[in-house]
Design a protein around this motif. Structure first.
Motif, PDB file in Angstrom:
ATOM      1  N   SER A 103       0.824  -1.207   0.000  1.00 32.70           N
ATOM      2  CA  SER A 103       0.000   0.000   0.000  1.00 32.70           C
ATOM      3  C   SER A 103       0.861   1.261   0.000  1.00 32.70           C
ATOM      4  O   SER A 103       0.527   2.255  -0.644  1.00 32.70           O
ATOM      5  CB  SER A 103      -0.930  -0.004   1.207  1.00 32.70           C
ATOM      6  N   ALA A 104       1.969   1.230   0.726  1.00 33.47           N
ATOM      7  CA  ALA A 104       2.868   2.387   0.718  1.00 33.47           C
ATOM      8  C   ALA A 104       3.445   2.606  -0.675  1.00 33.47           C
ATOM      9  O   ALA A 104       3.594   3.748  -1.129  1.00 33.47           O
ATOM     10  CB  ALA A 104       3.994   2.176   1.729  1.00 33.47           C
ATOM     11  N   GLY A 105       3.761   1.509  -1.364  1.00 33.94           N
ATOM     12  CA  GLY A 105       4.251   1.626  -2.736  1.00 33.94           C
ATOM     13  C   GLY A 105       3.209   2.220  -3.658  1.00 33.94           C
ATOM     14  O   GLY A 105       3.517   3.079  -4.504  1.00 33.94           O
ATOM     15  N   PRO A 145       8.248   8.071 -10.094  1.00 41.18           N
ATOM     16  CA  PRO A 145       8.528   7.161 -11.217  1.00 41.18           C
ATOM     17  C   PRO A 145       9.095   5.835 -10.741  1.00 41.18           C
ATOM     18  O   PRO A 145      10.205   5.779 -10.226  1.00 41.18           O
ATOM     19  CB  PRO A 145       9.549   7.942 -12.060  1.00 41.18           C
ATOM     20  N   SER A 146       8.322   4.778 -10.877  1.00 39.95           N
ATOM     21  CA  SER A 146       8.758   3.478 -10.379  1.00 39.95           C
ATOM     22  C   SER A 146       7.806   2.402 -10.877  1.00 39.95           C
ATOM     23  O   SER A 146       6.678   2.679 -11.288  1.00 39.95           O
ATOM     24  CB  SER A 146       8.782   3.481  -8.847  1.00 39.95           C
ATOM     25  N   LYS A 147       8.284   1.157 -10.845  1.00 40.86           N
ATOM     26  CA  LYS A 147       7.425   0.006 -11.064  1.00 40.86           C
ATOM     27  C   LYS A 147       6.711  -0.318  -9.755  1.00 40.86           C
ATOM     28  O   LYS A 147       7.170   0.052  -8.672  1.00 40.86           O
ATOM     29  CB  LYS A 147       8.250  -1.196 -11.526  1.00 40.86           C
ATOM     30  N   ARG A 148       5.619  -1.072  -9.828  1.00 36.68           N
ATOM     31  CA  ARG A 148       4.872  -1.390  -8.609  1.00 36.68           C
ATOM     32  C   ARG A 148       5.712  -2.231  -7.651  1.00 36.68           C
ATOM     33  O   ARG A 148       5.726  -1.976  -6.445  1.00 36.68           O
ATOM     34  CB  ARG A 148       3.581  -2.126  -8.966  1.00 36.68           C
ATOM     35  N   TRP A 149       6.435  -3.210  -8.183  1.00 36.94           N
ATOM     36  CA  TRP A 149       7.229  -4.087  -7.300  1.00 36.94           C
ATOM     37  C   TRP A 149       8.373  -3.331  -6.637  1.00 36.94           C
ATOM     38  O   TRP A 149       8.674  -3.533  -5.463  1.00 36.94           O
ATOM     39  CB  TRP A 149       7.753  -5.297  -8.070  1.00 36.94           C
ATOM     40  N   SER A 150       9.031  -2.412  -7.403  1.00 36.18           N
ATOM     41  CA  SER A 150      10.148  -1.670  -6.821  1.00 36.18           C
ATOM     42  C   SER A 150       9.663  -0.634  -5.818  1.00 36.18           C
ATOM     43  O   SER A 150      10.353  -0.327  -4.839  1.00 36.18           O
ATOM     44  CB  SER A 150      10.976  -1.011  -7.929  1.00 36.18           C
TER      45      SER A 150
END
Length: 278
Positions: A135-137, A146-151
């Motif tokens: 959830s924080a991601g 700018p990021s992927k969901r997993w990262s």
């Protein structure tokens, strides 16, 4: 469950009505309000994650079923843990209040059950932290980081791990302070959401509005900030004690409830749709 059964069989429930028990400053009512605030903060902190998971439900899902399952899940999950914690804490009086909860468990359960008990705590924390990191991601992605969901989830987990290491000493007081900070902003936020859902925008929003990146900050933000600001004089916490709380210590810290009600009332008045576009 095993820890709860073991502790509840040894605790004196009549102590709950002992008016001569040691209390925090302010008396019985203030102590009750303070304990209720800490309990609520943990439970309510999950409300901000609702949209992260309800979006996976089929559109035809029955609303009453969602409410019923969430209510029972919170009641069983949080309510049961609160009662177990109260029982364990009342039996581990020789353990410092600043010690981690695991030390209280070690002091209460028999020696042969210490390892299984701590393993249950570790596994429970892992499952909870996976949801929190995810959830924080998502919150970071919603803020256009700018990021992927997993990262994004992995990065949130790393930050949380570093904060946990820094907060290792005086765990109880730091964790309680953390919960108070959550309540400070989340309850006024909840007041805005409730007013919007039940009063100002009963028709709901179009799905496309949630993907509109023009970032129109409007009346909801005003209601939220005012709710937080008005609650400050009623605070009775480690970092700050407001003038109202200082003058009336017997009422305890009611800042959360003030913030919730003010934000709700203000948004119910100024948050009506008007010329809102879809």
């Amino acid at each position: 469950l095993a820890i709860g059964l073991y502790a509840s069989g040894r605790v004196d429930l009549w102590d709950a009505g002992n008016i001569g028990a040691p209390l925090a400053d302010g008396g019985l009512f203030a102590s009750f309000i303070g304990s209720l605030g800490v309990a609520l903060s943990f439970t309510i902190s999950y409300s901000v994650l609702a949209s992260d998971y309800t979006r996976y439900l089929p559109a035809a899902t029955e609303r009453s079923g969602i409410w019923r399952n969430v209510f029972l899940g919170q009641l069983l999950g949080c309510g049961m843990l609160y009662m177990i914690g109260a029982a364990v804490g009342s039996l581990a009086l020789n353990v410092s209040p600043e010690a981690p909860p695991t030390e209280m468990i070690v002091a209460v359960v028999p020696a042969y059950f210490i390892i299984p008990a701590l393993a249950a705590v570790v596994l429970g924390a892992m499952t909870q932290n996976v949801l929190a990191a995810y959830s924080a991601g998502l919150a970071g992605l919603a803020a256009l980081v700018p990021s992927k969901r997993w990262s994004a989830a992995l990065g949130a987990g790393v930050v949380g791990f570093i904060l946990a290491i820094l907060g290792e000493g005086s765990f109880a007081s730091k964790y309680e302070l953390f919960l108070h900070v959550i309540l400070f902003w989340s309850l006024p936020w909840m007041g805005v959401v409730l007013a919007d859902y039940f009063i100002t925008n009963k028709r709901g929003y179009s799905i496309g509005l949630f993907y509109d990146q023009r970032h129109r900050l409007g009346r909801g933000l005003i209601s939220w900030v005012v709710g937080m600001a008005v609650s400050i004089p009623f605070m009775q916490q480690q970092l700050y004690t407001g003038p109202v709380a200082e003058a009336l210590p017997q009422i305890g810290d009611i800042s959360y409830y003030v913030g919730l009600l003010v934000a709700f009332a203000l948004h119910a008045i100024i948050g009506r749709p008007g010329a809102r576009t879809s």
